[in-house]
Motif scaffolding. Structure first.
Motif, PDB file in Angstrom:
ATOM      1  N   UNK A 165       0.807  -1.221   0.000  1.00  0.00           N
ATOM      2  CA  UNK A 165       0.000   0.000   0.000  1.00  0.00           C
ATOM      3  C   UNK A 165       0.838   1.268   0.000  1.00  0.00           C
ATOM      4  N   UNK A 166       2.034   1.179   0.535  1.00  0.00           N
ATOM      5  CA  UNK A 166       2.864   2.367   0.661  1.00  0.00           C
ATOM      6  C   UNK A 166       3.824   2.598  -0.477  1.00  0.00           C
ATOM      7  N   UNK A 167       4.134   1.555  -1.248  1.00  0.00           N
ATOM      8  CA  UNK A 167       5.105   1.720  -2.328  1.00  0.00           C
ATOM      9  C   UNK A 167       4.552   1.205  -3.665  1.00  0.00           C
ATOM     10  N   UNK A 168       4.156  -0.075  -3.719  1.00  0.00           N
ATOM     11  CA  UNK A 168       3.750  -0.657  -4.990  1.00  0.00           C
ATOM     12  C   UNK A 168       2.460  -0.041  -5.536  1.00  0.00           C
ATOM     13  N   UNK A 169       1.444   0.133  -4.695  1.00  0.00           N
ATOM     14  CA  UNK A 169       0.190   0.735  -5.167  1.00  0.00           C
ATOM     15  C   UNK A 169       0.424   2.148  -5.701  1.00  0.00           C
ATOM     16  N   UNK A 170       1.122   3.024  -4.944  1.00  0.00           N
ATOM     17  CA  UNK A 170       1.386   4.355  -5.503  1.00  0.00           C
ATOM     18  C   UNK A 170       2.184   4.315  -6.807  1.00  0.00           C
ATOM     19  N   UNK A 171       3.135   3.387  -6.912  1.00  0.00           N
ATOM     20  CA  UNK A 171       3.922   3.286  -8.146  1.00  0.00           C
ATOM     21  C   UNK A 171       3.015   2.997  -9.338  1.00  0.00           C
ATOM     22  N   UNK A 172       2.156   1.981  -9.214  1.00  0.00           N
ATOM     23  CA  UNK A 172       1.280   1.623 -10.325  1.00  0.00           C
ATOM     24  C   UNK A 172       0.205   2.679 -10.560  1.00  0.00           C
ATOM     25  N   UNK A 173      -0.366   3.220  -9.489  1.00  0.00           N
ATOM     26  CA  UNK A 173      -1.404   4.240  -9.651  1.00  0.00           C
ATOM     27  C   UNK A 173      -0.845   5.493 -10.317  1.00  0.00           C
ATOM     28  N   UNK A 174       0.319   5.936  -9.896  1.00  0.00           N
ATOM     29  CA  UNK A 174       0.902   7.145 -10.486  1.00  0.00           C
ATOM     30  C   UNK A 174       1.344   6.899 -11.927  1.00  0.00           C
ATOM     31  N   UNK A 175       1.880   5.729 -12.192  1.00  0.00           N
ATOM     32  CA  UNK A 175       2.293   5.403 -13.557  1.00  0.00           C
ATOM     33  C   UNK A 175       1.094   5.413 -14.498  1.00  0.00           C
ATOM     34  N   UNK A 176      -0.010   4.810 -14.054  1.00  0.00           N
ATOM     35  CA  UNK A 176      -1.202   4.732 -14.902  1.00  0.00           C
ATOM     36  C   UNK A 176      -1.944   6.066 -14.948  1.00  0.00           C
ATOM     37  N   UNK A 177      -2.241   6.640 -13.793  1.00  0.00           N
ATOM     38  CA  UNK A 177      -3.072   7.845 -13.734  1.00  0.00           C
ATOM     39  C   UNK A 177      -2.370   9.080 -14.306  1.00  0.00           C
ATOM     40  N   UNK A 235       7.439  19.534 -13.989  1.00  0.00           N
ATOM     41  CA  UNK A 235       7.822  19.264 -15.377  1.00  0.00           C
ATOM     42  C   UNK A 235       7.691  17.769 -15.718  1.00  0.00           C
ATOM     43  N   UNK A 236       6.607  17.179 -15.264  1.00  0.00           N
ATOM     44  CA  UNK A 236       6.255  15.784 -15.555  1.00  0.00           C
ATOM     45  C   UNK A 236       7.278  14.777 -15.033  1.00  0.00           C
ATOM     46  N   UNK A 237       7.835  15.071 -13.894  1.00  0.00           N
ATOM     47  CA  UNK A 237       8.721  14.116 -13.219  1.00  0.00           C
ATOM     48  C   UNK A 237       7.847  13.245 -12.331  1.00  0.00           C
ATOM     49  N   UNK A 238       7.603  12.034 -12.749  1.00  0.00           N
ATOM     50  CA  UNK A 238       6.676  11.125 -12.073  1.00  0.00           C
ATOM     51  C   UNK A 238       7.113  10.779 -10.658  1.00  0.00           C
ATOM     52  N   UNK A 239       8.395  10.912 -10.376  1.00  0.00           N
ATOM     53  CA  UNK A 239       8.906  10.592  -9.041  1.00  0.00           C
ATOM     54  C   UNK A 239       8.305  11.528  -7.986  1.00  0.00           C
ATOM     55  N   UNK A 240       7.948  12.745  -8.355  1.00  0.00           N
ATOM     56  CA  UNK A 240       7.436  13.705  -7.379  1.00  0.00           C
ATOM     57  C   UNK A 240       6.056  13.291  -6.858  1.00  0.00           C
ATOM     58  N   UNK A 241       5.026  13.105  -7.715  1.00  0.00           N
ATOM     59  CA  UNK A 241       3.744  12.640  -7.161  1.00  0.00           C
ATOM     60  C   UNK A 241       3.844  11.239  -6.570  1.00  0.00           C
ATOM     61  N   UNK A 242       4.735  10.415  -7.105  1.00  0.00           N
ATOM     62  CA  UNK A 242       4.917   9.069  -6.560  1.00  0.00           C
ATOM     63  C   UNK A 242       5.379   9.131  -5.110  1.00  0.00           C
ATOM     64  N   UNK A 243       6.389   9.933  -4.814  1.00  0.00           N
ATOM     65  CA  UNK A 243       6.885  10.022  -3.433  1.00  0.00           C
ATOM     66  C   UNK A 243       5.848  10.628  -2.497  1.00  0.00           C
ATOM     67  N   UNK A 244       5.153  11.651  -2.962  1.00  0.00           N
ATOM     68  CA  UNK A 244       4.089  12.246  -2.143  1.00  0.00           C
ATOM     69  C   UNK A 244       3.038  11.189  -1.830  1.00  0.00           C
ATOM     70  N   UNK A 245       2.631  10.435  -2.836  1.00  0.00           N
ATOM     71  CA  UNK A 245       1.626   9.383  -2.673  1.00  0.00           C
ATOM     72  C   UNK A 245       2.128   8.309  -1.705  1.00  0.00           C
ATOM     73  N   UNK A 246       3.397   7.915  -1.827  1.00  0.00           N
ATOM     74  CA  UNK A 246       3.983   6.918  -0.912  1.00  0.00           C
ATOM     75  C   UNK A 246       3.948   7.407   0.525  1.00  0.00           C
TER      76      UNK A 246
END
Length: 145
Positions: A54-66, A120-131
């Protein structure tokens, strides 16, 4: 390493929006209680697998897709406004969570979409916030804080 440079250059944004989302969602989580009692069961156990899932894998897939796929596709291939893109992505994100808390999920997704564009579309930023947000929610729920 490029990812570490992206994290360093966006560290303030990651920190600020993580704190803002946590506080905003604490307030928004009270919304369903205004419409009657919601029988939401809380599991008081936190395991490494729950934190990873819930803390790492879900945010990774959700952010990648969404954001990485859907939002990026809508921004490039449609003429709709940016805030409409955020609304579409947030609606899908909220509906996919199948919970009573549509409003907090919706606003969380809007913030994550906004942050994605601001970085600037760096996916790592929303991913870390989500994590960080998910991990805090898991810990708060586990200890009934």
């Amino acid at each position: 390493m490029k990812v570490l440079d992206d994290v360093k250059s966006n560290f303030k944004m990651i920190t600020w929006y993580t704190i803002m989302l946590i506080l905003m969602n604490i307030a928004l989580s009270w919304v369903p209680s205004f419409f009657g009692s919601q029988d939401v069961q809380v599991n008081n156990s936190v395991s490494i697998s729950v934190l990873l899932l819930s803390g790492v894998f879900a945010p990774f897939f959700e952010e990648t897709i969404m954001r990485g796929l859907l939002q990026r596709w809508l921004e490039i291939n449609t003429q709709i406004s940016l805030w409409s893109v955020y609304g579409i992505v947030a609606s899908i994100f909220s509906l996919l969570h199948f919970q009573y808390y549509f409003v907090p999920f919706f606003f969380t997704s809007v913030v994550l979409s906004y942050v994605y564009d601001q970085s600037q579309h760096k996916l790592v930023v929303p991913f870390l916030i989500h994590c960080f947000y998910n991990i805090v929610v898991i810990v708060i729920s586990a200890f009934n804080l």
